[in-house]
Design an enzyme around this catalytic site. Structure first.
Site, PDB file in Angstrom:
ATOM      1  N   LYS A 261       9.818 -18.358 -18.707  1.00  0.00           N
ATOM      2  CA  LYS A 261      10.368 -16.995 -18.557  1.00  0.00           C
ATOM      3  C   LYS A 261      11.265 -16.672 -19.753  1.00  0.00           C
ATOM      4  O   LYS A 261      11.211 -15.577 -20.300  1.00  0.00           O
ATOM      5  CB  LYS A 261      11.206 -16.851 -17.280  1.00  0.00           C
ATOM      6  CG  LYS A 261      10.527 -16.948 -15.935  1.00  0.00           C
ATOM      7  CD  LYS A 261       9.512 -15.905 -15.645  1.00  0.00           C
ATOM      8  CE  LYS A 261       8.160 -16.389 -16.072  1.00  0.00           C
ATOM      9  NZ  LYS A 261       7.035 -16.191 -15.240  1.00  0.00           N
TER      10      LYS A 261
ATOM     11  N   GLU B  17       9.119 -16.035 -22.912  1.00  0.00           N
ATOM     12  CA  GLU B  17       8.260 -14.850 -22.984  1.00  0.00           C
ATOM     13  C   GLU B  17       9.020 -13.538 -22.946  1.00  0.00           C
ATOM     14  O   GLU B  17       8.598 -12.577 -23.560  1.00  0.00           O
ATOM     15  CB  GLU B  17       7.143 -14.890 -21.937  1.00  0.00           C
ATOM     16  CG  GLU B  17       7.590 -14.918 -20.521  1.00  0.00           C
ATOM     17  CD  GLU B  17       6.424 -15.047 -19.536  1.00  0.00           C
ATOM     18  OE1 GLU B  17       5.272 -14.784 -19.889  1.00  0.00           O
ATOM     19  OE2 GLU B  17       6.704 -15.416 -18.382  1.00  0.00           O
TER      20      GLU B  17
ATOM     21  N   CYS C 133       0.859  -1.184   0.000  1.00  0.00           N
ATOM     22  CA  CYS C 133       0.000   0.000   0.000  1.00  0.00           C
ATOM     23  C   CYS C 133       0.898   1.239   0.000  1.00  0.00           C
ATOM     24  O   CYS C 133       2.060   1.167   0.380  1.00  0.00           O
ATOM     25  CB  CYS C 133      -0.861   0.029   1.253  1.00  0.00           C
ATOM     26  SG  CYS C 133      -1.978  -1.376   1.366  1.00  0.00           S
TER      27      CYS C 133
ATOM     28  N   ASN D 237       0.643   0.288   6.153  1.00  0.00           N
ATOM     29  CA  ASN D 237       1.077  -0.606   5.089  1.00  0.00           C
ATOM     30  C   ASN D 237       1.720  -1.799   5.772  1.00  0.00           C
ATOM     31  O   ASN D 237       2.608  -1.614   6.607  1.00  0.00           O
ATOM     32  CB  ASN D 237       2.097   0.114   4.192  1.00  0.00           C
ATOM     33  CG  ASN D 237       2.717  -0.818   3.171  1.00  0.00           C
ATOM     34  OD1 ASN D 237       2.114  -1.821   2.787  1.00  0.00           O
ATOM     35  ND2 ASN D 237       3.926  -0.502   2.732  1.00  0.00           N
ATOM     36  N   GLY D 238       1.272  -2.998   5.475  1.00  0.00           N
ATOM     37  CA  GLY D 238       1.837  -4.181   6.125  1.00  0.00           C
ATOM     38  C   GLY D 238       0.723  -5.121   6.520  1.00  0.00           C
ATOM     39  O   GLY D 238      -0.409  -4.994   6.055  1.00  0.00           O
TER      40      GLY D 238
ATOM     41  N   ARG E  75       1.704   1.848  -9.286  1.00  0.00           N
ATOM     42  CA  ARG E  75       1.743   0.506  -8.724  1.00  0.00           C
ATOM     43  C   ARG E  75       0.368  -0.149  -8.708  1.00  0.00           C
ATOM     44  O   ARG E  75       0.247  -1.329  -8.433  1.00  0.00           O
ATOM     45  CB  ARG E  75       2.274   0.569  -7.289  1.00  0.00           C
ATOM     46  CG  ARG E  75       3.572   1.294  -7.174  1.00  0.00           C
ATOM     47  CD  ARG E  75       3.806   1.976  -5.843  1.00  0.00           C
ATOM     48  NE  ARG E  75       3.924   1.019  -4.769  1.00  0.00           N
ATOM     49  CZ  ARG E  75       2.978   0.772  -3.894  1.00  0.00           C
ATOM     50  NH1 ARG E  75       1.831   1.396  -3.974  1.00  0.00           N
ATOM     51  NH2 ARG E  75       3.164  -0.085  -2.953  1.00  0.00           N
TER      52      ARG E  75
ATOM     53  N   LYS F 297      -0.830  -8.783 -19.563  1.00  0.00           N
ATOM     54  CA  LYS F 297      -0.724  -9.238 -18.171  1.00  0.00           C
ATOM     55  C   LYS F 297      -1.940 -10.074 -17.785  1.00  0.00           C
ATOM     56  O   LYS F 297      -1.824 -11.040 -17.052  1.00  0.00           O
ATOM     57  CB  LYS F 297      -0.591  -8.009 -17.252  1.00  0.00           C
ATOM     58  CG  LYS F 297      -0.404  -8.344 -15.781  1.00  0.00           C
ATOM     59  CD  LYS F 297       0.977  -8.900 -15.491  1.00  0.00           C
ATOM     60  CE  LYS F 297       1.192  -9.309 -14.059  1.00  0.00           C
ATOM     61  NZ  LYS F 297       2.297 -10.269 -13.908  1.00  0.00           N
TER      62      LYS F 297
ATOM     63  N   TRP G  63      -4.001  -1.448  -1.496  1.00  0.00           N
ATOM     64  CA  TRP G  63      -4.070  -2.673  -2.302  1.00  0.00           C
ATOM     65  C   TRP G  63      -4.530  -3.716  -1.301  1.00  0.00           C
ATOM     66  O   TRP G  63      -3.785  -4.093  -0.402  1.00  0.00           O
ATOM     67  CB  TRP G  63      -2.692  -2.987  -2.886  1.00  0.00           C
ATOM     68  CG  TRP G  63      -2.592  -4.331  -3.519  1.00  0.00           C
ATOM     69  CD1 TRP G  63      -2.282  -5.513  -2.913  1.00  0.00           C
ATOM     70  CD2 TRP G  63      -2.781  -4.667  -4.903  1.00  0.00           C
ATOM     71  NE1 TRP G  63      -2.284  -6.543  -3.817  1.00  0.00           N
ATOM     72  CE2 TRP G  63      -2.584  -6.058  -5.046  1.00  0.00           C
ATOM     73  CE3 TRP G  63      -3.118  -3.920  -6.037  1.00  0.00           C
ATOM     74  CZ2 TRP G  63      -2.697  -6.708  -6.274  1.00  0.00           C
ATOM     75  CZ3 TRP G  63      -3.222  -4.588  -7.261  1.00  0.00           C
ATOM     76  CH2 TRP G  63      -3.011  -5.954  -7.372  1.00  0.00           C
TER      77      TRP G  63
ATOM     78  N   GLU H   1       8.960 -23.549 -15.633  1.00  0.00           N
ATOM     79  CA  GLU H   1       8.812 -22.126 -15.338  1.00  0.00           C
ATOM     80  C   GLU H   1      10.031 -21.344 -15.854  1.00  0.00           C
ATOM     81  O   GLU H   1       9.883 -20.256 -16.425  1.00  0.00           O
ATOM     82  CB  GLU H   1       8.621 -21.931 -13.827  1.00  0.00           C
ATOM     83  CG  GLU H   1       8.471 -20.500 -13.361  1.00  0.00           C
ATOM     84  CD  GLU H   1       7.238 -19.762 -13.918  1.00  0.00           C
ATOM     85  OE1 GLU H   1       6.371 -20.405 -14.531  1.00  0.00           O
ATOM     86  OE2 GLU H   1       7.185 -18.532 -13.758  1.00  0.00           O
TER      87      GLU H   1
ATOM     88  N   HIS I 209      13.385 -40.791 -24.663  1.00  0.00           N
ATOM     89  CA  HIS I 209      12.226 -41.232 -25.447  1.00  0.00           C
ATOM     90  C   HIS I 209      11.949 -40.304 -26.623  1.00  0.00           C
ATOM     91  O   HIS I 209      10.876 -40.347 -27.208  1.00  0.00           O
ATOM     92  CB  HIS I 209      10.994 -41.343 -24.542  1.00  0.00           C
ATOM     93  CG  HIS I 209      11.187 -42.332 -23.437  1.00  0.00           C
ATOM     94  ND1 HIS I 209      11.220 -43.689 -23.654  1.00  0.00           N
ATOM     95  CD2 HIS I 209      11.438 -42.161 -22.112  1.00  0.00           C
ATOM     96  CE1 HIS I 209      11.448 -44.311 -22.510  1.00  0.00           C
ATOM     97  NE2 HIS I 209      11.592 -43.396 -21.558  1.00  0.00           N
TER      98      HIS I 209
HETATM   99  C1  F6R Z   1       3.871 -16.028 -17.181  1.00  0.00           C
HETATM  100  C2  F6R Z   1       2.611 -15.352 -17.041  1.00  0.00           C
HETATM  101  C3  F6R Z   1       1.387 -15.983 -17.564  1.00  0.00           C
HETATM  102  C4  F6R Z   1       0.329 -16.069 -16.456  1.00  0.00           C
HETATM  103  C5  F6R Z   1      -0.985 -16.630 -17.005  1.00  0.00           C
HETATM  104  C6  F6R Z   1      -2.036 -16.776 -15.931  1.00  0.00           C
HETATM  105  O1  F6R Z   1       4.924 -15.263 -16.722  1.00  0.00           O
HETATM  106  O2  F6R Z   1       2.553 -14.284 -16.482  1.00  0.00           O
HETATM  107  O3  F6R Z   1       1.668 -17.248 -18.060  1.00  0.00           O
HETATM  108  O4  F6R Z   1       0.836 -16.850 -15.434  1.00  0.00           O
HETATM  109  O5  F6R Z   1      -1.484 -15.808 -18.021  1.00  0.00           O
HETATM  110  O6  F6R Z   1      -2.403 -15.552 -15.399  1.00  0.00           O
HETATM  111  P1  F6R Z   1      -3.213 -15.476 -14.058  1.00  0.00           P
HETATM  112  O7  F6R Z   1      -2.376 -16.078 -12.984  1.00  0.00           O
HETATM  113  O8  F6R Z   1      -3.496 -14.024 -13.850  1.00  0.00           O
HETATM  114  O9  F6R Z   1      -4.472 -16.278 -14.248  1.00  0.00           O
END
Ligand code: F6R
Length: 657
Positions: free
Chosen positions: A534, A537, A19, A138-139, A50, A652, A112, A530, A553
């Protein structure tokens, strides 16, 4: 850029608050033209980048301008219209019947939500019962439930669902204890009452307190959450984040952990929470606003990646309450229903799917409940077999991902219990589920998930522990032991992050590659997935992850001299087998970069490069082991000139099917 952060002596694991807080006390003579309400809002607007869901300000009105401090009252305006809240407050300030004339002291907050949905009632500042004390926080107050019960029993009326509000009532309580029931007295200062109140709190806080008795002085304090103080031009200001203060103050100070201070336009009187006097040392600030918004990192992804230890710590705070129960944030599922669960399904997309894959191992091991992990967009079309004893966990950072929402709709239609794990309070998934556990990662601005991934994992792990305990498979002392190991993760994650330079050197070596392979086994496999995601993407490299045992395989046909293979080879049941898999690719000419534990000479002997991480129990290791892979993708992307915060073709939040 991180070097500058050290120069600022900001706490290394917490560079930004969840926050936003602002507190201003100023000498009316030096105030200039701008009303204090406007200045508070301007400062909060500098924290808008933010994201926030509600906001509020409180000002001291009357008192000094009229005929004595006793006339002073608190004038408070709050709004909960998401990121329009500050605009709304501006409008209300302008149209207020009697605009506050005070130019002496005020506090403000952008929220937030972590406890309690975003609403005007839950927005800060919060008041005590008398309306004479206003607090922004905040916390996370870890023991807020116990405190709220205690306060209610002694006659306090709490007006919100937040953990923060208890702070205002605790201060009131301390003042009451001092004087019977009379608040306006000369016996205890706001500083002293706040110091005593804070000693009753466990958890994290950065707070600012406005008290009608205190003329223009304010009290600020912090533990674990950051607080920066600025002074100059007849003002003293405190804020959770530096951007709020930049350009407005001549000198800056950081309150150290466990410090409290009374600030006036001309002075800062600091103490520790035991009441011992402390001196604040000035810090050098060379950032402009943009750099400060990113805590000195070049981008939000870098900042968020480094916030992971704090995010995990926040997520763990106060979750297992005294009688060994897990505090779900919202639940319409009873313990009896949870005891009856005979099958768990975790659904999610991208990183959220990977966090499910990580936790499958712990969930099945601890609870002995068969667990399936599904990509949301597959789950809803595969005719899953669900019943009222199935628990479907929808994991979504944003809580708005269409595929995951559709998956939980299907689950509900088929009578399953649905629990959401999300980072956004009151998001669609949380409103459409039977129960909710929030990750408390704070806003994630970078498109690539980092801190939300690690917090999803620990959240799901806590849920798994609770299920195991409910079903009598783990005793309370066993879950407590594992909780202690979970609580140690932020330290280990920080240790892993501190090796950033070593990862960067490896990134330089591989930045020119087109194709990368990631391999792992057991919990190392989702870590490999994962890491590869990263790299795809943000660095746009073809990065494929395989369960290492599967190589022979098929995929091993792709290995040729010089092919880069990232191997997650930290200690665990299958490490020897992992070594065999590394040898298989090495013997075909691959260049192997291993993620291995400190001192692991066996893995080092097989690999070309080792990215070392500290060791922890293997079921919990993924949040530590993934860090070098996140850092590697980050550095490779930057070396290749990619925009890590806004990778091409990605959004996002994916609200379409
Ligand atoms: C990877 C990434 C995406 C999200 C995916 C799900 O870095 O950001 O693969 O993980 O789009 O998004 P949420 O978690 O918001 O449902």
């Amino acid at each position: 850029m991180q070097i500058q952060a050290q120069r600022l002596r900001l706490p290394s694991t917490r560079l930004d608050g969840v926050c936003g807080i602002i507190a201003i006390t100023r000498n009316p003579a030096a105030a200039g033209e701008q009303p204090l309400a406007g200045l508070l809002i301007d400062c909060l607007e500098r924290l808008e980048y933010r994201g926030y869901d509600s906001a509020g300000i409180a000002l001291l009105v009357g008192g000094m301008e009229s005929d004595g401090a006793d006339d002073a009252t608190i004038w408070r305006i709050r709004a909960a219209v998401s990121t329009q809240s500050l605009q709304e407050i501006k409008k209300r300030v302008q149209s207020a019947p009697r605009p506050p004339r005070s130019d002496s002291a005020g506090i403000g907050h952008t929220r937030w939500a972590t406890h309690g949905r975003p609403s005007e009632q839950n927005a800060h500042p919060h008041l005590d019962c008398t309306g004479n004390i206003a607090v922004v926080h905040n916390g996370i107050v870890e023991n807020w439930r116990e405190l709220a019960e205690e306060l209610t029993a002694s006659g306090h009326e709490l007006a919100s669902e937040t953990d923060s509000e208890v702070i205002a009532h605790l201060i009131e309580d301390e003042l009451r204890m001092d004087t019977g029931t009379q608040l306006h007295n000369n016996y205890m200062t706001t500083l002293e009452a706040t110091r005593r109140a804070l000693r009753r709190i466990t958890g994290s806080f950065a707070i600012a307190v406005l008290d009608t008795r205190s003329n223009s002085s304010l009290v600020v304090a912090r533990r674990l959450s950051p607080l920066v103080v600025g002074m100059g031009g007849g003002m003293c200001m405190a804020a959770s984040d530096l951007p709020a203060l930049l350009g407005l103050s001549g000198s800056y100070y950081v309150l150290e952990d466990g410090e409290i201070a009374e600030i006036t336009p001309e002075s800062i009187k600091a103490q520790d929470l035991d009441g011992q006097a402390r001196t604040l040392h000035p810090i050098h600030v060379s950032w402009d606003i943009e750099a400060a918004q990113k805590s000195g990192y070049d981008d939000f992804m870098g900042k968020e990646l480094h916030e992971q230890p704090t995010a995990v710590m926040d997520t763990l705070l106060g979750r297992f309450i005294s009688d060994g129960k897990l505090a779900l944030d919202e639940t319409r599922i009873t313990d009896d229903e949870l005891r009856e669960v005979d099958k768990v399904f975790i659904v999610g997309c991208g990183s959220s799917f990977h966090s499910g894959l990580v936790v499958k191992h712990a969930l099945e091991h601890w609870t002995r409940i068969p667990t399936e992990i599904d990509i949301s967009s597959e789950f809803r079309y595969r005719d899953p077999i669900l019943s009222s004893s199935s628990l479907v966990i929808g994991v979504s950072q944003s809580g708005e991902t269409m595929d995951t929402l559709q998956a939980i709709h299907l689950a509900r239609r088929l009578n399953a219990k649905v629990l959401a794990v999300s980072n956004v309070v009151d998001s669609s998934i949380t409103r459409q589920s039977d129960g909710v556990l929030y990750t408390r990662a704070g806003p994630e601005i970078g498109v690539a998930a980092t801190k939300t991934f690690s917090t999803q994992i620990v959240t799901l792990q806590m849920l798994a522990l609770y299920l195991a305990q409910l079903r009598g498979i783990l005793y309370h002392d066993e879950t407590s032991l594992i909780m202690d190991q979970l609580r140690d993760l932020p330290r280990l994650m920080q240790d892993a992050l501190d090796r950033d330079e070593a990862v960067r050197a490896v990134a330089e070596d591989i930045a020119g590659q087109r194709d990368l392979f990631y391999i792992g086994r057991n919990t190392g496999y989702p870590v490999a997935l994962e890491g590869a995601l990263k790299m795809k993407e943000i660095a746009y490299l073809r990065a494929e992850a395989y369960p290492a045992g599967e190589l022979k395989h098929g995929p091993i046909a792709l290995i040729e001299p010089g092919t880069v293979v990232l191997a997650v080879a930290t200690k665990g049941r299958l490490q020897k087998k992992m070594h065999t898999n590394i040898s298989e690719v090495k013997s075909r000419g691959a260049k192997v970069i291993a993620v291995a534990n400190d001192g692991d000479t066996g893995t080092a002997a097989l690999a070309d490069h080792v990215l070392y991480v500290p060791e922890t129990v293997s079921l919990l290791a993924p949040v530590v082991d993934v860090i070098p892979l996140q850092l590697l993708a980050y550095h490779v992307a930057r070396l290749r000139g990619c925009d890590v915060d806004r990778p091409r073709n990605l959004a996002k939040t994916v609200t379409v099917e």
